[in-house]
Motif scaffolding. Structure first.
Motif, mmCIF file in Angstrom:
data_model
loop_
_atom_site.group_PDB
_atom_site.id
_atom_site.type_symbol
_atom_site.label_atom_id
_atom_site.label_comp_id
_atom_site.label_asym_id
_atom_site.label_seq_id
_atom_site.Cartn_x
_atom_site.Cartn_y
_atom_site.Cartn_z
ATOM 1 N N GLU A 166 0.818 -0.643 0.147
ATOM 2 C CA GLU A 166 -0.156 0.510 -0.467
ATOM 3 C C GLU A 166 0.772 0.973 0.042
ATOM 4 O O GLU A 166 2.387 1.056 0.224
ATOM 5 C CB GLU A 166 -1.115 -0.511 1.246
ATOM 6 C CG GLU A 166 -2.150 -1.310 1.178
ATOM 7 C CD GLU A 166 -2.744 -1.175 0.566
ATOM 8 O OE1 GLU A 166 -3.464 -0.242 -0.494
ATOM 9 O OE2 GLU A 166 -3.691 -2.441 -0.260
ATOM 10 N N ASN A 167 0.516 2.662 0.052
ATOM 11 C CA ASN A 167 1.011 3.573 0.201
ATOM 12 C C ASN A 167 1.031 4.091 1.432
ATOM 13 O O ASN A 167 -0.583 4.607 1.950
ATOM 14 C CB ASN A 167 0.735 4.730 -1.321
ATOM 15 C CG ASN A 167 1.094 4.124 -2.045
ATOM 16 O OD1 ASN A 167 2.603 3.848 -2.138
ATOM 17 N ND2 ASN A 167 0.678 4.958 -3.694
ATOM 18 N N SER A 168 1.823 4.735 2.075
ATOM 19 C CA SER A 168 1.723 5.047 3.649
ATOM 20 C C SER A 168 1.109 6.806 3.536
ATOM 21 O O SER A 168 1.227 7.706 2.732
ATOM 22 C CB SER A 168 3.189 5.231 3.920
ATOM 23 O OG SER A 168 2.446 6.200 4.702
ATOM 24 N N PRO A 169 -0.410 6.451 4.281
ATOM 25 C CA PRO A 169 -0.986 7.905 4.234
ATOM 26 C C PRO A 169 -0.323 8.857 4.694
ATOM 27 O O PRO A 169 -0.578 10.150 3.997
ATOM 28 C CB PRO A 169 -2.172 7.789 5.072
ATOM 29 C CG PRO A 169 -2.211 6.782 5.747
ATOM 30 C CD PRO A 169 -1.062 5.720 5.104
ATOM 31 N N ALA A 170 1.022 8.613 5.286
ATOM 32 C CA ALA A 170 2.263 9.533 6.050
ATOM 33 C C ALA A 170 2.919 10.321 5.319
ATOM 34 O O ALA A 170 2.960 11.845 4.992
ATOM 35 C CB ALA A 170 2.693 9.490 7.652
ATOM 36 N N CYS A 171 3.407 9.236 4.465
ATOM 37 C CA CYS A 171 4.753 10.398 3.993
ATOM 38 C C CYS A 171 4.794 9.623 2.130
ATOM 39 O O CYS A 171 5.237 10.088 1.442
ATOM 40 C CB CYS A 171 5.954 9.324 4.134
ATOM 41 S SG CYS A 171 6.166 7.903 3.730
ATOM 42 N N LYS A 172 3.443 9.047 1.964
ATOM 43 C CA LYS A 172 3.282 8.740 0.096
ATOM 44 C C LYS A 172 4.279 7.999 0.080
ATOM 45 O O LYS A 172 4.403 7.465 -1.533
ATOM 46 C CB LYS A 172 3.140 9.477 -0.240
ATOM 47 C CG LYS A 172 1.962 10.730 -0.498
ATOM 48 C CD LYS A 172 0.585 10.299 -0.076
ATOM 49 C CE LYS A 172 0.063 11.450 0.703
ATOM 50 N NZ LYS A 172 -0.621 11.396 1.619
#
Length: 64
Positions: free
Chosen positions: A35-41
């Motif tokens: 997935e892509n981290s919502p914090a740092c993308k």
């Protein structure tokens, strides 16, 4: 962390696949998802148990 190092790690993460990171996760799980981290993308990996349910659009007048 310096910007150059952060960018290098982000670029390395794009090349990783879930099977490459399995040793990081302890315990039991059904799947590893990328997935892509919502914090740092950046690309991140999460584990969990895969569950589901059937949703019916039919209306049953006797159902609660």
């Amino acid at each position: 962390m310096k910007k150059a190092e952060r960018e290098r790690l982000a670029a390395d993460a794009v090349l990783q696949e879930p099977r490459h990171r399995a040793e990081l996760f302890k315990g039991s799980y059904d799947e590893i998802w990328a997935e892509n981290s919502p914090a740092c993308k950046c690309r991140a990996f999460v584990t969990g148990e895969q569950t589901g349910e059937d949703i019916s659009e039919e209306h049953d007048e006797g159902a609660i």
